[in-house]
Design a protein around this motif. Structure first.
Motif, PDB file in Angstrom:
ATOM      1  N   SER A  75       0.604  70.320  -4.624  1.00 26.92           N
ATOM      2  CA  SER A  75       0.667  69.435  -3.461  1.00 26.92           C
ATOM      3  C   SER A  75      -0.717  69.219  -2.852  1.00 26.92           C
ATOM      4  N   THR A 103       9.562  69.588  -3.215  1.00 29.54           N
ATOM      5  CA  THR A 103       9.883  68.442  -2.351  1.00 29.54           C
ATOM      6  C   THR A 103      11.332  67.984  -2.505  1.00 29.54           C
ATOM      7  N   ASN A 159      11.964  70.166   0.880  1.00 30.11           N
ATOM      8  CA  ASN A 159      10.980  70.167   1.950  1.00 30.11           C
ATOM      9  C   ASN A 159      10.374  68.786   2.175  1.00 30.11           C
ATOM     10  N   THR A 213       7.349  66.130   3.020  1.00 33.76           N
ATOM     11  CA  THR A 213       5.968  66.081   2.543  1.00 33.76           C
ATOM     12  C   THR A 213       5.040  65.682   3.684  1.00 33.76           C
ATOM     13  N   GLN A 214       3.992  66.463   3.866  1.00 30.30           N
ATOM     14  CA  GLN A 214       2.988  66.122   4.878  1.00 30.30           C
ATOM     15  C   GLN A 214       2.110  65.001   4.325  1.00 30.30           C
ATOM     16  N   SER A 261      -0.927  61.923   5.373  1.00 31.19           N
ATOM     17  CA  SER A 261      -1.898  61.376   6.310  1.00 31.19           C
ATOM     18  C   SER A 261      -1.720  59.859   6.352  1.00 31.19           C
ATOM     19  N   ASN A 313      -1.105  62.542  10.762  1.00 32.42           N
ATOM     20  CA  ASN A 313      -0.287  63.327   9.852  1.00 32.42           C
ATOM     21  C   ASN A 313       1.188  63.231  10.234  1.00 32.42           C
ATOM     22  N   VAL A 314       2.031  62.863   9.277  1.00 27.78           N
ATOM     23  CA  VAL A 314       3.469  62.755   9.497  1.00 27.78           C
ATOM     24  C   VAL A 314       4.202  63.541   8.405  1.00 27.78           C
ATOM     25  N   ALA A 315       5.413  63.943   8.714  1.00 28.57           N
ATOM     26  CA  ALA A 315       6.264  64.622   7.735  1.00 28.57           C
ATOM     27  C   ALA A 315       7.256  63.606   7.187  1.00 28.57           C
TER      28      ALA A 315
END
Length: 234
Positions: free
Chosen positions: A3, A46, A49, A51-52, A54, A60-62
């Motif tokens: 990642s 993923t 979870n 993913t972070q 940019s 930065n967003v999830a």
């Protein structure tokens, strides 16, 4: 490398894995390697979870889980990692993964489509540079565009999109360009019935979930966008 991050196996960790038999042959405790990779997978996969990412305008967003996802192929990686360690040399590797997506990577790389639902805007990045951008209209509140990391699953022209309106009546919308991005029928397409794009139009002129794009802009985007390109919707 996983990642986009460097994960170092510590000396103490490696020492715990090493075993030596009576013939002085060195091997690795496969249960220990499996436990390590299982923990790594729980943290980074993923399929479970977010993913972070940019983003262009929101930092930065999830991004939630979508169909562009992977998990570590633990049995295969245990074997491959063990063999590489026993060579006794420094190394860097990307773990073997399993996925329903052809040629999936452990990070999205620098070629992708970014769909910002809050800003009602879409970008196409190619090799890290913006190749295309436009205002959009996404799904209306009753049929919102689902967020997630997906990908362009196919491309076709001159299609008729069919479904049901909120009142149960049927609709049939001809489009010149059609690029589905998930398994629910959501995709990117031209929409000559929209008189404008961006802003809060999605609240009262929103789609049934698809990403409505200006026809002239779809003339540009369709030829350049390849099947398999990740599409991040958030």
């Amino acid at each position: 490398t996983i990642s986009g991050k460097q994960v170092k196996i510590s000396t103490d960790e490696l020492r715990n894995w090493l075993t030596i038999n009576e013939q002085k042959e060195i091997s690795l405790n496969q249960d220990e390697v499996t436990a390590y990779l299982t923990k790594l997978n729980e943290e980074y996969n993923t399929k479970n979870n977010p993913t972070q990412f940019s983003s262009t305008r929101r930092g930065n967003v999830a991004v939630p889980v979508g169909i562009y996802s992977w998990s570590i192929d633990i049995p295969a990686e245990v074997k491959a990692l063990s063999a590489q360690i026993l060579e006794g040399q420094n190394f860097s590797r990307v773990p073997l993964v399993e996925s329903d997506v052809p040629n999936v990577q452990t990070n999205i790389g620098n070629t992708y489509v970014e769909v910002d639902l809050q800003n009602q805007y879409m970008w196409y990045y190619k090799d890290g540079k913006v190749n295309f951008e436009t205002d959009i209209v996404s799904g209306k509140p009753s049929t919102p565009t689902p967020p997630g990391i997906n990908y362009v699953t196919s491309k076709s022209t001159d299609q008729v999109l069919r479904g049901l309106n909120d009142d149960g009546s049927k609709y049939a919308s001809p489009v010149r360009y059609w690029m589905p991005i998930d398994k629910t029928g959501v995709g990117i397409h031209d929409s000559d019935w929209q008189y404008a794009y961006g802003g809060d139009l999605w609240l009262y002129r929103g789609s049934h979930g698809c990403i409505n794009t200006p026809p002239a802009k779809m003339d540009e985007l369709y030829p350049m966008l390849e099947v398999g390109t990740p599409v991040l919707v958030f």
